[in-house]
Structure formats: structure tokens, C-alpha cells
Design an enzyme around this catalytic site. Structure first.
Site, PDB file in Angstrom:
ATOM      1  N   HIS A  43       0.831  -1.218   0.000  1.00  0.00           N
ATOM      2  CA  HIS A  43       0.000   0.000   0.000  1.00  0.00           C
ATOM      3  C   HIS A  43       0.862   1.264   0.000  1.00  0.00           C
ATOM      4  O   HIS A  43       0.548   2.237  -0.680  1.00  0.00           O
ATOM      5  CB  HIS A  43      -0.893   0.047   1.255  1.00  0.00           C
ATOM      6  CG  HIS A  43      -1.926  -1.035   1.329  1.00  0.00           C
ATOM      7  ND1 HIS A  43      -1.886  -2.044   2.258  1.00  0.00           N
ATOM      8  CD2 HIS A  43      -3.037  -1.259   0.592  1.00  0.00           C
ATOM      9  CE1 HIS A  43      -2.938  -2.840   2.101  1.00  0.00           C
ATOM     10  NE2 HIS A  43      -3.649  -2.390   1.085  1.00  0.00           N
ATOM     11  N   LYS A 155      -1.524  -6.434  -7.995  1.00  0.00           N
ATOM     12  CA  LYS A 155      -1.759  -7.736  -7.372  1.00  0.00           C
ATOM     13  C   LYS A 155      -3.187  -8.168  -7.617  1.00  0.00           C
ATOM     14  O   LYS A 155      -3.469  -9.329  -7.876  1.00  0.00           O
ATOM     15  CB  LYS A 155      -1.473  -7.698  -5.867  1.00  0.00           C
ATOM     16  CG  LYS A 155      -1.173  -9.090  -5.321  1.00  0.00           C
ATOM     17  CD  LYS A 155      -1.425  -9.197  -3.845  1.00  0.00           C
ATOM     18  CE  LYS A 155      -2.887  -9.079  -3.550  1.00  0.00           C
ATOM     19  NZ  LYS A 155      -3.303  -9.510  -2.234  1.00  0.00           N
ATOM     20  N   SER A 191      -0.029  -8.714   1.291  1.00  0.00           N
ATOM     21  CA  SER A 191      -1.492  -8.694   1.351  1.00  0.00           C
ATOM     22  C   SER A 191      -1.926  -8.541   2.790  1.00  0.00           C
ATOM     23  O   SER A 191      -1.301  -9.108   3.701  1.00  0.00           O
ATOM     24  CB  SER A 191      -2.066  -9.992   0.781  1.00  0.00           C
ATOM     25  OG  SER A 191      -3.431 -10.124   1.150  1.00  0.00           O
TER      26      SER A 191
END
Lengths: 288, 288
Positions: A43, A155, A191
Site C-alpha cells: 500500500h 496484485k 497482502s
């Protein structure tokens, strides 16, 4: 320290809209980083990419209930609001839009934005309604935050493709920036759901990356039949404990339709359950 | 005289978007009048209403194929581009967005904006897919023209309600202005489709207005049962030659759900075929 002392937080869509309009009228470029939160290094790379292209960065932080199925992990999706706000501030986010669910979906809500064909493959097959939930909330966020550009991770390759399609089809005047996947040192894609993995499962989670490496190697050695590649990498994945394959597809990167023979560029997309945790990953396979 | 000497016409969405962005940045308020064209006095009233509220008026002129069913009148829908442009110019329209179908729906187009519940009643029942076509094109036009406000006629009461719902649900920052129906001196609602009526049918077309008047009279006399009102006005309409009732409903003006007893304010909505021409009309019935 209250979380609102870290960074400016807006909860009302009308207030956000009014603020964004003023920023636009001042000539500044607004960049949007939309996230469900529980920020990791992947992120932060998204924030870096949008930060360097825009004048004012808004992060939307919202776990969107309508993109989760009834048996999915909406309730237990990992949340760390204070940590997220601190990290966002550190990377130069200027404002956070963090609406309550009732602000986004008040009583009487009944509208949907849907992309048809490319949502029928890959995750769309195993998560019915998921992409309608994604496109609807993203369309809403675009209308509320009025960004000039928005950033999404590769992703979620299909999500990125679906959003690009929506933006093009519905003439949204917003640049979509796709950012390559950030990985752990051993290759596991970052993730928020990696948090669910215990120590043994964490080892098996590496099978996705190993499978992608094997597929590229097979292609490099001349294999062109996608079903042979899928068979080999399925066996590899299932040789790890706790793994269950949701799907492994090799498809056209534009239409996401399955292909029988590798093309110049093909997309390998995987969704694998490791224990109770569903992980996705993907890579492009190039033959030349 | 070429039509482009009458008024500025833009055919490309990208160019329209760029122009609108500059107008917004100059601080001007953009008003949109979207139309299928073949302008009559009802349309001109819409232009008047948006003209007096905004600084720059854009008319979109586009017969939208995806809101017509396979057996409907897309091909023969009345068109009069030069007449429309002249009238628009006369009423103070500043710019016309007039895209070819291929600009709005290029190959690969696959996205939809849909409003669920209130599209299931009235015209939604007899024209499946119609409102999806309307909301999709209106969402596109909003993104292309970036108006601060847009004007729609109350003659299409359900369309207006559906668009208001979409705007609210998807957080579109656009004011929707509803304009009361303009009628011929004898009471027939203005409509581009009135052109299809021959002299005898034109007389029968008045049955819609007569039915609405009768309904209000019955309500004024104390009738509260909607089925009694519907029975009476159906008989009245069918007493005119060439008439076929598509639907007559009395419903809640917000949800458009049928009601059994009149409420303080109720919507009477009618769709009647006169010969081959489908006409709609509506009125609010108030009881005190």
C-alpha cells in the site's frame, strides 16, 4: 492521542465533495488512494506513486461490505485505523475520507455499477457479486473525492482491469495508475490477509510464487500448451500442506478469457486457499 | 447554411470533457439539457429553466440506442437535427454535444449503471432494460459534460425519479431540476411521439388527460379505493377508438409501489397505445 490529531479525517460525503471542489478550483491535481486499510508495504508503494504525480493526496479508508460475499471475511477483515492513519501521514497523505457504512449505503440505496464480460472470469467466477461491489463503491468514491487520478495495485490484476474498463466505458475523467506488486523478501505478495497465516501456512503460501516461477520456466523451455503448464504448477502447489486451489487460469490479459496456447503476453492468475486464507497472485508470461 | 454555423457542436467526448473542465475552472456553472431531440415546446421550457439557473448551457443531442427495446422505435424515432439546433440556439443553448453512436458505445463496451427497485414498476415492467439504458447514458453524459445541474421533464415521472435515485445513491454532485409537463391547449402532454398520430388518433390521445381529470374528480368526491378509480378511467380511455392500455397505476410517488388506498399524495401514471403510438402521462392526486 486522538486519531484526528494525526491527519485530517472527513466522514461526510457532502463535506468531502465540497472540499474537493475547492481544491480542484484552486488548480491542484487530486490523487486518490482507495483502500480497505491494514496498510502494508504494498500500500505504501501505492501512496508513493500517487504522491509523486499529484498535488493533494486523499486516502479513502473504508471496508466496503457490498464487495464481500455472505460467507466471506467482512466482519473479521483486519483493521488498524490508528496505524493506517499514522503510516498514511508519514507517506504524505493530505486527507482521509473515512465514512461510516450508513453514510455510503443509507436506507433506500438501490443503485449498482456493473462491468459485464471481464468480471465473469477468474475471481468473478468464485466470488459472485464481488466486482459489482467494487465498481459501485469505486464509482461512488470517484464522485465524492473527484480525483484527477487514482492508484490501484497490480496484485488485484482483475480488479485493476475491471476499473480501467469502467472508467473507459462510463467516460470517467480519471487517470488510473497501476502499480506493480510488492513482495516479501522470499517472494510472497504483500497482502492484508497474510496476517491470517500461521507459521506453517506462511511457508505453504510461498507455493503461489514458486508456481509462477515454474510457469515462466516452462514457457522459457518452449511449453506452449496452457493445460500442461496448469497441470504442472497445480501439482507443485498441492505438494505444499494446507493448500487448496480455487483457480489457476492462463488468459488473455485484456479480455481475461482463457487461452489454450500461450500468446506473446499471457496472464497467469492464481487463487489458492492456504488453510482458511484465500490468497491471490498473478504474473505476465512473455514469450518472444 | 451548415448546421455547425448555427451553434458550436462537439462530437468527441474527450474534447467535450476538456472544454467543460475549462469552463468549470473559470467558475461558471454548467447546466445540462439532455435530449433525444425533435424539440417541442416542452423541451424549450426545459431549456428556459436550466438557462436561468446556470452560466453555460450544454444540450446533449443523442438518440440513445440502448434505451430502446428490440421491438421499439429506435430506427424511426423522429429526428430533426437542423431544426433542433436552431431552436436550441434561439433559447440560449451555448454548446451542443452530439456524439455518434460509435463514440458512446465503441467495440468492447460492457458497463452498466442500474437502479434496482423503482425501475421494476410502471414503464420498467413493460420496457425491460429501458431504464438501464437511460441511467447508463445519463451517467456517461454527466461524466463527459460535468454539469453542475441537469434538467428533466416531469412527463417522464419515473425517469426523473430513477435519475434522482441514481444521483443520490452514486453521490453524483449534480442538482437535478424537474420541470412540470407542458401541454397542448386541449391538454395533451407535449411529446416527440405525438408526431406519429394521425388526425383520428390525435383525438383519442386526449383520453389520457381526460382520465387524469376524472381520477382527480373521483378523489375529490371522496373515492379512496385505487382499483375503483382505475376501473372507471380505464373504461373512459377504452371508450375512445384506437386505444390500448399498457398500464394504469396509482402508486407512492417516492417508491413507485402500487397502493390500494389513496395517500395524501399519490401518483397516477398511464401508458396507453393509440394506434401504434405509445403515450405516457402522469399526475399527482392530492387529498386533504
Amino acid at each position: 492521542m486522538g486519531i484526528d490529531s494525526i491527519i485530517e479525517i472527513i466522514e461526510s460525503s457532502q463535506e468531502m465533495q465540497a472540499r474537493s471542489e475547492v481544491i480542484r478550483l484552486s488548480g491542484k491535481k487530486i490523487g486518490l488512494f482507495p483502500t480497505l486499510g491494514f496498510l502494508h508495504e504494498g500500500h505504501l508503494e501505492l501512496i508513493r506513486q500517487v504522491r509523486k504525480r499529484s498535488d493533494f493526496v486523499v486516502m479513502s479508508l473504508f471496508v466496503n461490505p457490498i464487495q464481500f460475499g455472505p460467507n466471506e471475511d467482512f466482519e473479521k477483515y483486519p483493521r488498524d485505523t490508528e496505524g493506517d492513519l499514522t503510516k498514511a501521514k508519514g507517506k504524505g497523505v493530505d486527507m482521509v475520507f473515512m465514512p461510516p457504512v450508513s453514510e455510503m449505503y443509507p436506507a433506500g440505496f438501490q443503485s449498482v455499477v456493473r462491468v459485464d464480460n471481464i468480471t465473469k472470469h477468474l475471481c468473478g467466477r468464485s466470488r459472485p457479486g464481488h466486482f459489482e461491489g467494487v465498481t459501485t463503491v469505486v464509482a461512488k468514491l470517484f464522485n465524492i473525492i473527484k480525483p484527477h487520478m487514482a492508484v490501484f495495485g497490480q496484485k488485484d490484476f482483475q480488479q485493476l482491469a475491471v476499473i480501467r474498463r469502467m472508467v473507459k466505458d462510463l467516460n470517467m475523467d480519471i487517470e488510473i495508475i497501476g502499480v506493480p506488486t510488492i513482495r516479501e523478501p522470499d517472494g510472497l505478495a504483500m497482502s492484508s490477509r497474510n496476517k491470517y497465516l500461521n507459521q506453517e501456512e506462511r511457508k505453504s503460501a510461498l507455493s503461489l510464487k514458486k508456481a509462477m516461477d515454474m510457469a515462466s520456466k516452462l514457457a522459457g523451455e518452449g511449453e506452449r500448451e496452457t493445460k500442461n503448464i496448469i497441470t504442472s504448477i497445480s501439482e507443485l502447489i498441492l505438494s505444499y500442506p494446507f493448500t487448496n486451489i480455487d483457480y489457476i487460469n492462463i488468459c488473455d490479459p485484456d479480455t481475461l478469457e482463457d487461452i489454450n496456447l500461450l500468446k506473446e503476453q499471457s496472464l497467469l492468475a492464481l487463487a489458492v486457499r492456504v488453510g482458511n486464507t484465500r490468497l491471490i497472485d498473478n504474473c505476465l508470461i512473455n514469450i518472444g
